[in-house]
Enzyme design. Structure first.
Site, PDB file in Angstrom:
ATOM      1  CE  LYS A   1      33.553  43.407  37.161  1.00  0.00           C
ATOM      2  NZ  LYS A   1      32.398  42.853  36.408  1.00  0.00           N
TER       3      LYS A   1
ATOM      4  NE  ARG B   1      30.976  47.466  30.146  1.00  0.00           N
ATOM      5  CZ  ARG B   1      30.097  46.874  29.344  1.00  0.00           C
ATOM      6  NH1 ARG B   1      29.753  47.445  28.202  1.00  0.00           N
ATOM      7  NH2 ARG B   1      29.565  45.719  29.679  1.00  0.00           N
TER       8      ARG B   1
ATOM      9  CG  ASP C   1      24.686  45.611  36.801  1.00  0.00           C
ATOM     10  OD1 ASP C   1      25.655  45.438  37.567  1.00  0.00           O
ATOM     11  OD2 ASP C   1      23.908  44.695  36.464  1.00  0.00           O
TER      12      ASP C   1
ATOM     13  CG  ASP D   1      28.053  44.726  40.260  1.00  0.00           C
ATOM     14  OD1 ASP D   1      27.662  45.884  40.539  1.00  0.00           O
ATOM     15  OD2 ASP D   1      27.961  44.223  39.130  1.00  0.00           O
TER      16      ASP D   1
ATOM     17  CE  LYS E   1      25.236  42.822  39.245  1.00  0.00           C
ATOM     18  NZ  LYS E   1      25.009  42.408  37.854  1.00  0.00           N
TER      19      LYS E   1
ATOM     20  CD  GLU F   1      30.154  46.689  37.894  1.00  0.00           C
ATOM     21  OE1 GLU F   1      30.767  45.618  38.039  1.00  0.00           O
ATOM     22  OE2 GLU F   1      29.003  46.741  37.406  1.00  0.00           O
TER      23      GLU F   1
ATOM     24  CG  ASP G   1      31.368  41.534  39.256  1.00  0.00           C
ATOM     25  OD1 ASP G   1      31.656  40.847  38.260  1.00  0.00           O
ATOM     26  OD2 ASP G   1      30.851  42.664  39.172  1.00  0.00           O
TER      27      ASP G   1
END
Length: 491
Positions: free
Chosen positions: A261, A347, A343, A266, A273, A345, A284
């Site tokens: 990933k 996956r 959030d 993010d 967030k 995201e 992230d």
């Protein structure tokens, strides 16, 4: 500044600035320390008996000009209880020694603790892990600091007691991979964009025979039908890339494929967030950084296997074109996904990357992601979460992590969790509700890996240290590199 490593095992006569030896809590000395004690007329024993030399875990005592010893300094590292001395204590001792020497005037040292017996570990392991742990402890982030703050003082050369050149080379390769991953993870998000990750991959591959890089831009991804990944990317001015790195060291054998990933920052998207978490979201992309780091390790070690690394590099940001909760998007697999939360995201980019990765017909497919806070709540910062329906693959990864103390803990991936992802408006919902968040994220990914020998590593808790001064750890490059070493040994 990275350490330079060599092999050496003539402790009392070594031509170095400092000798590193060990003492246990009961004042028992390691073999090299015993040799120095004898050469100096019992000086170490005398200091220990007077209380001036401690064998407690974490203690370091720097001695100067011992009689009969050519090195001007001797660093005695406390090893704690001899009966409990094992893998974690050994790795801690390496780090304690390097940190103590980095702070002083010592430029070269001989580390003798690699000759100390450790249960169920051989000499090659001790050398390899000493290099990795020492390099990790010596690491300093300087990429965005002023020139006056760069770190070029202190320990520069470390000799490891022993004679296994292959173990030393493997340790150096893995240490380089860990450092590569940490450096990427620590870079600020205005530096480490999707385009930058692509550039780094191309540059490294171009410098190493047998390695190659392919970069897909958004137009190529659109042609492939990567609607899920591209939905996440829509709100950012930093356009996405799919980074594909290949190492051909195993002839015609099927490759091992790692997917990481790569969310370079993010914001959470429309489900924004809040303060108290968003400032750490540059990390992230550590899943992507760490599979690239593993690639670096495999290439530098010239492992006799084939490896493919796939990193969906995307920034999850917000503008008028950003995707929304309740949107329905179509993945590369053809499955439709209802967005319950922008959030969640990671996956959404991984599912397309995992679908793409299957074209390489992998011997095994492993994804690595800072995927869920739920995994961190469940397991803390001590271990990654591991999910797989393939017991053999799960056991291989667990054993590799245990071997190098970069551990994972297996979580269930039972079919009974799957209904939590049901959607009225699409084939699957991208969140599973309040409970079992790490597991339902794994269940989501499992829907895009059917027929594959696949495992998922949730590294949310281990990828970076906590707090304002926290840094990327490089985990699980150690686990993955050991797993690849194991696969190469079985080939």
């Amino acid at each position: 500044m990275a350490l330079e490593f060599t092999l050496n095992h003539v402790a009392p006569a070594a031509a170095v600035d400092c000798l590193v030896v060990g003492a246990y809590a009961d004042h028992t000395l390691t073999p090299a320390a015993q040799a120095l004690d004898a050469a100096s007329g019992g000086r170490l024993t005398s200091l220990a008996q007077r209380g001036d030399l401690s064998g407690k875990t974490g203690a370091t005592t720097l001695l100067h000009d011992l009689p009969g010893v050519s090195a001007p300094r001797v660093l005695v590292v406390g090893l704690g209880d001899a009966a409990r001395f094992g893998v974690p204590q050994y790795l801690k001792a390496v780090g304690d020694a390097v940190r103590a020497l980095k702070a002083g005037a010592t430029r070269s040292a001989l580390f003798t603790l690699s000759e100390v017996a450790i249960k169920d570990r051989d000499a090659a392991w001790a050398i390899r892990q000493a290099v990795i742990a020492a390099d990790h402890a010596a690491y300093r982030y300087t990429a965005t600091l002023g020139k006056k703050k760069t770190d070029d003082a202190g320990l520069a050369q470390l000799a490891i007691a022993g004679d296994d050149a292959l173990a030393l080379a493997q340790g150096q390769a893995i240490a380089a991979g860990v450092e590569f991953a940490r450096e990427l993870g620590n870079l600020p998000p205005n530096y480490c964009t999707p385009a930058y990750l692509a550039e780094v991959g191309v540059k490294f591959a171009g410098e190493h025979d047998g390695a190659e890089a392919e970069i897909l831009d958004e137009h190529q991804m659109e042609a492939l039908g990567m609607g899920s990944l591209l939905a996440v990317a829509r709100g950012s001015a930093n356009r996405p890339r799919l980074v594909v790195l290949k190492w051909t060291g195993g002839g015609d054998a099927k490759p091992y494929v790692l997917v990481g990933k790569g969310i370079t920052f993010d914001t959470g998207g429309v489900n924004l967030k809040t303060q108290g978490g968003i400032e750490e979201m540059k990390y992230d992309m550590c899943g992507g950084a760490n599979v690239i780091g593993t690639f670096v390790a495999a290439v530098k070690a010239k492992l006799p296997l084939n490896l493919v690394v796939v990193v969906p590099a995307v920034e999850n940001a917000i503008d008028g074109n950003a995707y929304r909760p309740s949107d329905v998007i179509t993945s590369m697999s053809g499955k439709t996904i209802e967005v319950g939360n922008t959030d969640a995201e990671g996956r959404l980019i991984l599912c397309d990357a995992l679908t793409y990765a299957q074209r390489f017909e992998p011997a095994a497919l492993v994804d690595v992601a800072t995927l869920t806070g739920a995994c961190m709540v469940a397991l803390g910062h001590q271990t990654a979460g591991l999910m797989s329906k393939h017991d053999d693959l799960a056991n291989e990864l667990l054993a590799a992590g245990e071997h190098v103390f970069d551990r994972a803990w297996r979580l269930p991936l039972w079919d009974e969790y799957q209904p939590m992802l049901d959607s009225t408006f699409a084939d699957v919902y991208n969140i599973g509700g309040r409970w079992a968040g790490a597991i339902t994220a794994g269940c989501f990914l499992s829907r895009f890996t059917e027929g594959q020998r696949w495992a998922h590593l949730d590294i949310a808790g281990v990828a970076s240290d906590e707090g304002k001064r926290g840094m990327a750890t490089g985990r699980p490059v150690g686990l993955l590199s050991q797993w690849l070493l194991d696969q190469a040994a079985r080939a």
